[in-house]
Scaffold this motif. Structure first.
Motif, PDB file in Angstrom:
ATOM      1  N   GLY A 162      37.152  39.474  31.514  1.00  0.00           N
ATOM      2  CA  GLY A 162      35.946  39.802  30.942  1.00  0.00           C
ATOM      3  C   GLY A 162      34.788  39.535  30.339  1.00  0.00           C
ATOM      4  O   GLY A 162      33.650  39.659  30.022  1.00  0.00           O
ATOM      5  N   GLY A 163      34.251  39.132  31.866  1.00  0.00           N
ATOM      6  CA  GLY A 163      33.326  38.565  32.942  1.00  0.00           C
ATOM      7  C   GLY A 163      32.112  39.953  33.144  1.00  0.00           C
ATOM      8  O   GLY A 163      30.938  39.813  32.342  1.00  0.00           O
ATOM      9  N   VAL A 164      33.049  40.825  33.356  1.00  0.00           N
ATOM     10  CA  VAL A 164      32.355  41.998  34.067  1.00  0.00           C
ATOM     11  C   VAL A 164      31.801  42.622  32.763  1.00  0.00           C
ATOM     12  O   VAL A 164      31.589  43.590  32.491  1.00  0.00           O
ATOM     13  CB  VAL A 164      33.960  43.273  34.639  1.00  0.00           C
ATOM     14  CG1 VAL A 164      33.102  44.311  34.275  1.00  0.00           C
ATOM     15  CG2 VAL A 164      34.237  42.694  36.017  1.00  0.00           C
ATOM     16  N   TYR A 165      33.237  42.735  31.408  1.00  0.00           N
ATOM     17  CA  TYR A 165      32.917  42.892  30.555  1.00  0.00           C
ATOM     18  C   TYR A 165      31.537  42.399  29.797  1.00  0.00           C
ATOM     19  O   TYR A 165      30.447  43.275  29.036  1.00  0.00           O
ATOM     20  CB  TYR A 165      34.042  43.324  29.459  1.00  0.00           C
ATOM     21  CG  TYR A 165      33.316  43.406  27.230  1.00  0.00           C
ATOM     22  CD1 TYR A 165      33.415  45.412  27.387  1.00  0.00           C
ATOM     23  CD2 TYR A 165      33.646  43.011  27.098  1.00  0.00           C
ATOM     24  CE1 TYR A 165      33.144  45.654  26.579  1.00  0.00           C
ATOM     25  CE2 TYR A 165      32.713  43.390  25.766  1.00  0.00           C
ATOM     26  CZ  TYR A 165      33.055  44.350  25.477  1.00  0.00           C
ATOM     27  OH  TYR A 165      32.702  44.880  24.149  1.00  0.00           O
ATOM     28  N   SER A 166      31.022  41.322  29.625  1.00  0.00           N
ATOM     29  CA  SER A 166      29.995  40.915  28.989  1.00  0.00           C
ATOM     30  C   SER A 166      28.813  40.915  29.908  1.00  0.00           C
ATOM     31  O   SER A 166      27.699  40.511  28.987  1.00  0.00           O
ATOM     32  CB  SER A 166      30.438  39.557  28.941  1.00  0.00           C
ATOM     33  OG  SER A 166      30.859  38.439  29.915  1.00  0.00           O
ATOM     34  N   ALA A 202      34.080  42.720  39.361  1.00  0.00           N
ATOM     35  CA  ALA A 202      35.247  43.634  39.340  1.00  0.00           C
ATOM     36  C   ALA A 202      35.730  43.519  40.861  1.00  0.00           C
ATOM     37  O   ALA A 202      37.526  44.059  40.302  1.00  0.00           O
ATOM     38  CB  ALA A 202      34.514  44.772  38.812  1.00  0.00           C
ATOM     39  N   VAL A 203      35.376  43.667  41.559  1.00  0.00           N
ATOM     40  CA  VAL A 203      36.244  43.610  42.780  1.00  0.00           C
ATOM     41  C   VAL A 203      36.864  42.404  43.350  1.00  0.00           C
ATOM     42  O   VAL A 203      37.967  42.511  42.892  1.00  0.00           O
ATOM     43  CB  VAL A 203      35.292  43.592  44.080  1.00  0.00           C
ATOM     44  CG1 VAL A 203      35.587  43.804  45.110  1.00  0.00           C
ATOM     45  CG2 VAL A 203      34.323  44.983  43.711  1.00  0.00           C
ATOM     46  N   ALA A 204      36.285  41.073  42.572  1.00  0.00           N
ATOM     47  CA  ALA A 204      37.932  40.261  42.560  1.00  0.00           C
ATOM     48  C   ALA A 204      38.411  39.867  41.165  1.00  0.00           C
ATOM     49  O   ALA A 204      39.777  39.853  41.491  1.00  0.00           O
ATOM     50  CB  ALA A 204      36.541  38.729  42.083  1.00  0.00           C
ATOM     51  N   ALA A 229      46.396  35.623  34.983  1.00  0.00           N
ATOM     52  CA  ALA A 229      45.535  34.956  34.029  1.00  0.00           C
ATOM     53  C   ALA A 229      43.590  35.616  34.374  1.00  0.00           C
ATOM     54  O   ALA A 229      42.778  35.423  34.276  1.00  0.00           O
ATOM     55  CB  ALA A 229      45.796  33.816  33.826  1.00  0.00           C
ATOM     56  N   LEU A 230      43.982  34.594  35.976  1.00  0.00           N
ATOM     57  CA  LEU A 230      42.185  35.345  36.092  1.00  0.00           C
ATOM     58  C   LEU A 230      42.140  36.581  36.433  1.00  0.00           C
ATOM     59  O   LEU A 230      40.779  36.278  36.278  1.00  0.00           O
ATOM     60  CB  LEU A 230      42.464  34.460  38.099  1.00  0.00           C
ATOM     61  CG  LEU A 230      41.369  33.924  38.651  1.00  0.00           C
ATOM     62  CD1 LEU A 230      39.963  33.653  38.045  1.00  0.00           C
ATOM     63  CD2 LEU A 230      41.362  33.958  40.139  1.00  0.00           C
TER      64      LEU A 230
END
Length: 52
Positions: free
Chosen positions: A18-22, A35-37, A11-12
């Motif tokens: 989603g953060g990468v996309y935004s 993305a690495v995380a 889930a994380l």
């Protein structure tokens, strides 16, 4: 908690993707770090499911 940790990690990873996309167009460096995380969370979640 051990049974739910892979689900929490996956889930994380979804949240991080989603953060990468935004943030991809505005802050590439931060987006790559997210993305690495996300990849680390995915590998950790799957690894925990297989070997845990």
């Amino acid at each position: 908690m051990g049974d739910y940790l892979p689900i929490v990690l996956l889930a994380l990873a979804g949240f991080l993707i989603g953060g990468v996309y935004s943030t991809w167009k505005t802050a590439r460096g931060f987006s790559i770090m997210l993305a690495v995380a996300a990849v680390m969370a995915i590998v950790g979640g799957i690894g925990w499911m297989i070997y845990g």
